[in-house]
Design an enzyme around this catalytic site. Structure first.
Site, PDB file in Angstrom:
ATOM      1  N   LYS A  18      -2.607  -2.805  -4.966  1.00 48.09           N
ATOM      2  CA  LYS A  18      -1.985  -2.899  -6.297  1.00 48.09           C
ATOM      3  C   LYS A  18      -2.286  -4.227  -6.972  1.00 48.09           C
ATOM      4  O   LYS A  18      -2.424  -4.295  -8.193  1.00 48.09           O
ATOM      5  CB  LYS A  18      -0.468  -2.705  -6.175  1.00 48.09           C
ATOM      6  CG  LYS A  18      -0.058  -1.332  -5.671  1.00 48.09           C
ATOM      7  CD  LYS A  18       1.444  -1.199  -5.573  1.00 48.09           C
ATOM      8  CE  LYS A  18       2.047  -2.087  -4.509  1.00 48.09           C
ATOM      9  NZ  LYS A  18       1.562  -1.783  -3.140  1.00 48.09           N
ATOM     10  N   GLY A  19      -2.394  -5.305  -6.165  1.00 48.41           N
ATOM     11  CA  GLY A  19      -2.635  -6.621  -6.741  1.00 48.41           C
ATOM     12  C   GLY A  19      -3.900  -6.677  -7.563  1.00 48.41           C
ATOM     13  O   GLY A  19      -3.909  -7.196  -8.681  1.00 48.41           O
ATOM     14  N   ASP A  27     -15.223   1.926  -0.967  1.00 47.85           N
ATOM     15  CA  ASP A  27     -16.406   1.417  -0.286  1.00 47.85           C
ATOM     16  C   ASP A  27     -16.244   1.356   1.227  1.00 47.85           C
ATOM     17  O   ASP A  27     -17.227   1.395   1.963  1.00 47.85           O
ATOM     18  CB  ASP A  27     -16.761   0.026  -0.821  1.00 47.85           C
ATOM     19  CG  ASP A  27     -15.578  -0.934  -0.756  1.00 47.85           C
ATOM     20  OD1 ASP A  27     -14.503  -0.574  -1.283  1.00 47.85           O
ATOM     21  OD2 ASP A  27     -15.725  -2.029  -0.189  1.00 47.85           O
ATOM     22  N   ALA A  65      -1.152  -8.774   4.588  1.00 40.49           N
ATOM     23  CA  ALA A  65      -1.280 -10.024   3.840  1.00 40.49           C
ATOM     24  C   ALA A  65      -0.094 -10.936   4.087  1.00 40.49           C
ATOM     25  O   ALA A  65      -0.206 -12.159   3.980  1.00 40.49           O
ATOM     26  CB  ALA A  65      -1.407  -9.732   2.350  1.00 40.49           C
ATOM     27  N   THR A  66       1.062 -10.385   4.423  1.00 46.94           N
ATOM     28  CA  THR A  66       2.262 -11.183   4.647  1.00 46.94           C
ATOM     29  C   THR A  66       2.403 -11.586   6.106  1.00 46.94           C
ATOM     30  O   THR A  66       2.710 -12.737   6.418  1.00 46.94           O
ATOM     31  CB  THR A  66       3.516 -10.409   4.202  1.00 46.94           C
ATOM     32  OG1 THR A  66       3.410 -10.128   2.808  1.00 46.94           O
ATOM     33  CG2 THR A  66       4.778 -11.209   4.449  1.00 46.94           C
ATOM     34  N   GLY A 125       2.882  -8.604  -0.041  1.00 44.16           N
ATOM     35  CA  GLY A 125       1.777  -9.524  -0.255  1.00 44.16           C
ATOM     36  C   GLY A 125       0.671  -8.868  -1.053  1.00 44.16           C
ATOM     37  O   GLY A 125       0.182  -7.807  -0.691  1.00 44.16           O
ATOM     38  N   HIS A 126       0.304  -9.486  -2.187  1.00 44.32           N
ATOM     39  CA  HIS A 126      -0.795  -8.978  -3.001  1.00 44.32           C
ATOM     40  C   HIS A 126      -1.974  -9.936  -2.875  1.00 44.32           C
ATOM     41  O   HIS A 126      -1.844 -11.126  -3.124  1.00 44.32           O
ATOM     42  CB  HIS A 126      -0.373  -8.869  -4.469  1.00 44.32           C
ATOM     43  CG  HIS A 126       0.596  -7.762  -4.717  1.00 44.32           C
ATOM     44  ND1 HIS A 126       1.257  -7.607  -5.916  1.00 44.32           N
ATOM     45  CD2 HIS A 126       1.016  -6.755  -3.940  1.00 44.32           C
ATOM     46  CE1 HIS A 126       2.041  -6.543  -5.855  1.00 44.32           C
ATOM     47  NE2 HIS A 126       1.913  -6.028  -4.653  1.00 44.32           N
ATOM     48  N   PRO A 139      -1.858  -5.871  12.354  1.00 47.28           N
ATOM     49  CA  PRO A 139      -2.858  -4.823  12.134  1.00 47.28           C
ATOM     50  C   PRO A 139      -2.213  -3.581  11.548  1.00 47.28           C
ATOM     51  O   PRO A 139      -1.132  -3.166  11.970  1.00 47.28           O
ATOM     52  CB  PRO A 139      -3.407  -4.553  13.542  1.00 47.28           C
ATOM     53  CG  PRO A 139      -2.351  -5.035  14.477  1.00 47.28           C
ATOM     54  CD  PRO A 139      -1.681  -6.182  13.780  1.00 47.28           C
ATOM     55  N   GLN A 183       5.239  -2.806  -2.368  1.00 50.18           N
ATOM     56  CA  GLN A 183       5.283  -1.761  -1.334  1.00 50.18           C
ATOM     57  C   GLN A 183       4.728  -0.426  -1.862  1.00 50.18           C
ATOM     58  O   GLN A 183       3.841  -0.432  -2.688  1.00 50.18           O
ATOM     59  CB  GLN A 183       6.709  -1.604  -0.785  1.00 50.18           C
ATOM     60  CG  GLN A 183       7.157  -2.753   0.101  1.00 50.18           C
ATOM     61  CD  GLN A 183       7.929  -3.827  -0.638  1.00 50.18           C
ATOM     62  OE1 GLN A 183       8.522  -3.607  -1.682  1.00 50.18           O
ATOM     63  NE2 GLN A 183       7.930  -5.016  -0.101  1.00 50.18           N
ATOM     64  N   LYS A 212     -10.545   0.807  -2.348  1.00 55.46           N
ATOM     65  CA  LYS A 212     -11.233   0.668  -1.063  1.00 55.46           C
ATOM     66  C   LYS A 212     -12.116   1.874  -0.733  1.00 55.46           C
ATOM     67  O   LYS A 212     -12.304   2.232   0.434  1.00 55.46           O
ATOM     68  CB  LYS A 212     -10.236   0.380   0.055  1.00 55.46           C
ATOM     69  CG  LYS A 212      -9.371  -0.844  -0.234  1.00 55.46           C
ATOM     70  CD  LYS A 212      -8.696  -1.398   0.988  1.00 55.46           C
ATOM     71  CE  LYS A 212      -9.640  -2.302   1.765  1.00 55.46           C
ATOM     72  NZ  LYS A 212      -8.910  -3.135   2.750  1.00 55.46           N
ATOM     73  N   ASP A 229       0.302  -1.600   0.608  1.00 54.17           N
ATOM     74  CA  ASP A 229      -1.033  -2.129   0.935  1.00 54.17           C
ATOM     75  C   ASP A 229      -2.156  -1.329   0.294  1.00 54.17           C
ATOM     76  O   ASP A 229      -3.281  -1.295   0.799  1.00 54.17           O
ATOM     77  CB  ASP A 229      -1.246  -2.179   2.457  1.00 54.17           C
ATOM     78  CG  ASP A 229      -0.139  -2.907   3.184  1.00 54.17           C
ATOM     79  OD1 ASP A 229       0.221  -4.005   2.751  1.00 54.17           O
ATOM     80  OD2 ASP A 229       0.378  -2.358   4.182  1.00 54.17           O
ATOM     81  N   GLU A 230      -1.875  -0.689  -0.842  1.00 56.42           N
ATOM     82  CA  GLU A 230      -2.890   0.146  -1.487  1.00 56.42           C
ATOM     83  C   GLU A 230      -3.875  -0.644  -2.340  1.00 56.42           C
ATOM     84  O   GLU A 230      -4.866  -0.097  -2.814  1.00 56.42           O
ATOM     85  CB  GLU A 230      -2.228   1.209  -2.378  1.00 56.42           C
ATOM     86  CG  GLU A 230      -1.297   2.166  -1.649  1.00 56.42           C
ATOM     87  CD  GLU A 230       0.158   1.736  -1.746  1.00 56.42           C
ATOM     88  OE1 GLU A 230       1.030   2.540  -1.411  1.00 56.42           O
ATOM     89  OE2 GLU A 230       0.405   0.583  -2.157  1.00 56.42           O
TER      90      GLU A 230
END
Length: 431
Positions: free
Chosen positions: A16-17, A334, A300-301, A40-41, A305, A225, A332, A13-14
């Site tokens: 990458k997408g 920001d 995303a998948t 999930g991207h 939370p 991942q 992220k 969840d970094e």
């Protein structure tokens, strides 16, 4: 020619997408080399948001080849849904843009049933599986009873292998997990239907990629991942079932390691993880909730939370070492705007042992106390900044601290969801 691998450096969840989509502008080919629909991207292009589980992020650029490698476990139903969504949105109008390795293993309903059934009856701590059948599919691959895309191409082979598998799977499903029995004929016909719709995408990817390399094509390898979910080097057993580190870009696509030129690690400006397992810098207070809500930290998948915490340099140093990272892409950033102070975990302390490196023993990891350095935060909205030197001084110092603690240069800084909300200091495909 440039072959660049992009991997996650935390628990996934970094972002990458977005980084892959950004770099794809300068790539010719984008390759997904591991994982499955458990990843999930999320990409934002203009007013449109796309979530991909299997198709490489570069698919939104019409002149790029996108490849699903043999290291992936493929759910054909989900892949076809993604294809249809893309076509309806005006993308993937040329089917030759997408290629699937004939050696890719296929996910079947019994994989998902085993996945969810085991989690349901697990007596100890839950693994936190997505229930997408990823682990059981990789088990079959290693047990040499998996069914590959190439097997779907011939009905007699598919039927024979399914019959052999169901003989064992049905016993396990019904007598051990209390699930329903699966019937051969409907299952076989369902997957032959998938075969008819997917066979135009199937190719020998090792041969194709070798040809691209000989033609000096720029190839971007997209990991799923993160390093701490790697089945060997992550927080086992709270990991995924594939090898998520950069080395798997080769075995998961069919090229040799000497072809890789650089590895970019994507790191969130703070830390998150989904599911069970130790998380030394986790914040269970109002600050953790603030990060979750401001950062939109929901899977995303699955929509689950995400657990949120401060940046953990011990984790990222571990990722730098096992991936051989050439540079970092910080995402992220920001989200941190508005905090008076920001903490950075510089080391772990474990009782009488003092300061330690990242431990393989997850029980020890759960006992580790993070050693923090507190830094000045910033209030400014940095979403419109496009040059590193124009960031607030405290923001620059925070990024420089990350570089120093990880001994790795920051090549890219993401300060928003949109493609252009990015500061690119070095593009590994333009060398």
């Amino acid at each position: 020619m440039a072959c660049v691998v992009v991997v996650g450096t935390q628990w996934g969840d970094e972002g990458k997408g977005k980084i892959v989509d950004l770099l794809a502008e300068n790539a010719d080919v984008i390759v997904r080399f591991q994982g499955g629909s458990n990843a999930g991207h999320t990409l934002v292009v203009g007013d449109n948001k796309f979530i991909f589980h299997l198709i490489p992020s570069g698919i939104l650029r019409p002149d790029k080849k996108c490849v699903i490698g043999n290291g992936v476990v493929l759910d054909p139903q989900i892949l076809l849904e993604e294809i249809e969504q893309l076509k309806e949105a005006g993308y993937l109008q040329d089917d030759s843009q997408l290629l699937i390795s004939e050696e890719t293993h296929v996910i079947f309903p019994y994989h998902k049933m085993v996945d969810t059934g085991r989690e349901r009856i697990r007596s100890g701590a839950k693994i936190g599986t997505t229930g997408r059948g990823i682990g059981p599919a990789y088990e079959d691959k290693v047990a040499r009873c998996g069914i590959r895309v190439v097997d779907l191409m011939q009905e007699d082979i598919l039927r024979r292998k399914l019959e052999e598998n169901l003989r064992q799977k049905n016993y396990y499903l019904t007598d051990v997990l209390g699930e329903k029995m699966l019937e051969l004929d409907p299952l076989c016909q369902e997957y032959l239907g998938y075969r008819d719709r997917l066979q135009k995408y199937v190719a020998n990817i090792s041969v194709v990629l070798t040809q691209y390399i000989e033609e000096d094509k720029k190839i971007l390898f997209e990991g799923a991942q993160g390093a701490l979910l790697d089945v060997d080097h992550g927080t086992y057993p709270y990991v995924t079932s594939s090898t998520t580190v950069a080395g798997n870009a080769c075995s998961g696509s069919g090229i040799g390691p000497t072809k890789i030129d650089s590895v970019l690690g994507v790191v969130k400006a703070y830390t998150t993880r989904v599911g069970g397992g130790p998380f030394p810098t986790e914040l269970t207070d109002g600050t953790g909730e603030w990060l979750r809500e401001k950062g939109g930290e929901y899977g995303a998948t699955t929509g689950r939370p995400r657990r949120c915490g401060w940046f953990d340099a011990v984790v990222v140093r571990h990722a730098v070492r096992i991936n051989g990272l050439s540079g970092l892409a910080v995402t992220k950033l920001d989200t941190l705007s508005g905090l008076d102070t920001i903490k950075v975990c510089t080391a772990y302390h474990l009782g009488d042992e003092g300061t330690i490196d990242f431990p393989a023993n997850t029980e020890l990891l759960a006992e580790c106390e993070p050693v923090y350095e507190e830094m000045e935060g910033w209030k400014e909205d940095i979403g419109q900044v496009r040059e590193f030197s124009r960031l607030p001084q405290s923001t620059q110092r925070y990024l420089e601290k990350i570089e120093g603690l990880t001994q790795t240069p920051i090549h890219i800084v993401s300060i928003g969801e949109q493609r252009d909300a990015t500061i690119v200091r070095h593009n590994p495909l333009l060398v």
